[in-house]
Design an enzyme around this catalytic site. Structure first.
Site, PDB file in Angstrom:
ATOM      1  NE  ARG A  31       1.583 -36.157  -0.640  1.00  0.00           N
ATOM      2  CZ  ARG A  31       2.860 -36.396  -0.335  1.00  0.00           C
ATOM      3  NH1 ARG A  31       3.310 -36.094   0.875  1.00  0.00           N
ATOM      4  NH2 ARG A  31       3.680 -36.947  -1.207  1.00  0.00           N
TER       5      ARG A  31
ATOM      6  CG  PHE B 108       3.903 -31.147  12.408  1.00  0.00           C
ATOM      7  CD1 PHE B 108       4.918 -30.544  13.145  1.00  0.00           C
ATOM      8  CD2 PHE B 108       2.878 -31.779  13.100  1.00  0.00           C
ATOM      9  CE1 PHE B 108       4.908 -30.568  14.536  1.00  0.00           C
ATOM     10  CE2 PHE B 108       2.857 -31.813  14.478  1.00  0.00           C
ATOM     11  CZ  PHE B 108       3.881 -31.207  15.200  1.00  0.00           C
TER      12      PHE B 108
ATOM     13  CG  ASP C 158       5.762 -26.210   8.372  1.00  0.00           C
ATOM     14  OD1 ASP C 158       5.572 -27.440   8.290  1.00  0.00           O
ATOM     15  OD2 ASP C 158       6.895 -25.689   8.389  1.00  0.00           O
ATOM     16  CB  SER C 159       8.109 -23.963  12.551  1.00  0.00           C
ATOM     17  OG  SER C 159       8.873 -24.985  11.917  1.00  0.00           O
TER      18      SER C 159
ATOM     19  CG  ASP D 198       3.585 -36.300   7.926  1.00  0.00           C
ATOM     20  OD1 ASP D 198       4.159 -37.204   8.559  1.00  0.00           O
ATOM     21  OD2 ASP D 198       3.864 -36.000   6.755  1.00  0.00           O
TER      22      ASP D 198
ATOM     23  CB  CYS E 275       8.657 -40.417  10.168  1.00  0.00           C
ATOM     24  SG  CYS E 275       9.316 -38.874  10.833  1.00  0.00           S
TER      25      CYS E 275
END
Length: 394
Positions: free
Chosen positions: A210, A226, A248-249, A298, A338
């Site tokens: 970041r 995300f 984002d959800s 991400d 990830c």
């Protein structure tokens, strides 16, 4: 002490000090060890290999605590391992309102144990049968060593089910946490919900990445896919980004992203939050010919098991393909995976295929991984789960 004898030739990984033994390598169990009980692991020829936690419900039947025949697994063992892990993080503990990982499971010699620090609070995860059995001892040692305001447990990950353990979370010691904690990361501040947030509340492994984003953000129009609670977005805006779009959800995550913008004194005109499926939103942007200077991807883990590798790889390709189509000439993509089963070489192949299908020439200008408070033991390559690239598209 119960003993586990391995099949002939199956000791090679333990001789290399890899901490896992899969159930298929076990020839027989002598004694009647319960879940998480410490056992001696012997080769087929009777050679001592390690002391390990036994997990009869898991494919990973044994997780090594120690390879030293003279080292007992008890209170002194856990204190020594915790002191060593925390000592390594001394540079990260200077900020009273800072956040970092204190114990990183197998890579710190404590399989299944995760401990994160948020300001004055500790958040623990106990994700294996062995860590579950010694949970009380570990928490007690941590409380004595660090004197935190409080300790909270977030052992609510699905991986516990594979160990025959039910998910669990709740307050353990000291004061219960407030609904939101404030932490500092470089020049930014963030609100963290350690009771209900993802993982232990925040994605601490991305802290350095970041901060690195700031070097590319000045004047840029940024897409943050995300986005969760806006970690990358806040760093970009603090570095002078023209505008950031979070996708984002989770409406709760986006609401916290708005509060993080306010906490950092950023004008509301700089941040746009879109609730929705990132794949669908990016397709809408593609169809409307909307473009960006800087894109961050991400995503959550797309590959949970070997059987999902092909499907998950398609997901990574699709999302990166869309990103390359949305990048302006000379634009920069921060892209991550990830998924531990997606190695760096495979991930590079996936991103390269996405760029090719998008008709873009691209370069990797930096390779990224998790921060230094998330170390990877040399004998445990699975610990290097986070991989990423900074790509520049022509």
């Amino acid at each position: 002490m119960p003993q586990v004898i391995l099949k002939s030739g199956r000791q090679k990984s333990l001789l290399r000090r890899h901490p896992w033994v899969f159930s298929g390598a076990v020839e027989k169990v002598e004694g009647d060890p319960g879940p998480g009980e410490t056992v001696e692991v012997l080769s087929h020829e009777g050679e001592f290999l390690c002391r390990a936690a036994y997990s009869p419900s898991s494919q990973i039947a044994l997780r090594a605590w120690t390879f030293d025949a003279g080292e007992e697994v008890g209170p002194e063992f856990f204190r020594s391992r915790l002191e060593q892990a925390i000592g390594f993080r001394a540079p990260f503990l200077k900020l009273s309102d800072g956040a970092c990982r204190l114990v990183n499971a197998e890579s710190d010699g404590l399989p299944g144990v995760i401990v994160d620090r948020y300001a004055g609070f500790l958040v623990g995860q106990f994700l294996s049968a062995g860590s579950e059995r010694h949970r009380g001892e570990i928490v007690s040692q941590l409380f004595q060593m660090l004197s935190p305001v409080g300790v909270y447990e977030r052992s609510d990950a699905d991986v516990r089910l594979k160990e025959g353990l039910e998910p669990r979370s709740g307050h353990l010691l000291g004061e219960p946490p407030p609904p939101l904690l404030v932490i500092r990361e470089k020049t930014c501040r963030f609100l963290v919900d350690i009771e209900h947030g993802q993982k232990t509340g925040f994605y601490l492994d991305q802290a350095d990445n970041r901060a690195m984003l700031a070097g590319y953000a000045e004047g840029a129009e940024v897409l943050n896919g995300f986005s969760y609670t806006g970690g990358f977005a806040i760093h970009a805006l603090k570095a002078g980004a023209g505008r950031v779009t979070n996708i984002d959800s989770s409406p709760a995550a986006l609401a916290l992203a708005t509060r993080n913008r306010e906490l950092n004194g950023i004008d509301e005109r700089g941040l746009e939050n879109i609730e929705g499926d990132v794949f669908q939103v990016l397709r809408r942007f593609r169809d409307s010919r909307r473009t960006f200077d800087l894109i961050v991807l991400d995503p959550p883990k797309f590959v949970e098991s070997q059987s999902r590798l092909s499907r998950g790889s398609r997901g990574y390709k699709d999302i990166n393909l869309l990103a390359f189509k949305l990048l302006r000439p000379g634009g920069v993509l921060f892209t991550f995976s990830c998924s531990g089963l997606v190695g760096p070489d495979l991930f590079q192949m996936i991103v390269a295929a996405a760029a090719l299908d998008a008709g873009r020439n691209a370069q990797i200008i930096r390779v990224l991984t998790q921060g230094p408070d998330h170390p990877t033991a040399l004998h445990f390559p699975e610990g290097a789960y986070l991989k990423g690239f900074i790509c520049r598209a022509a």
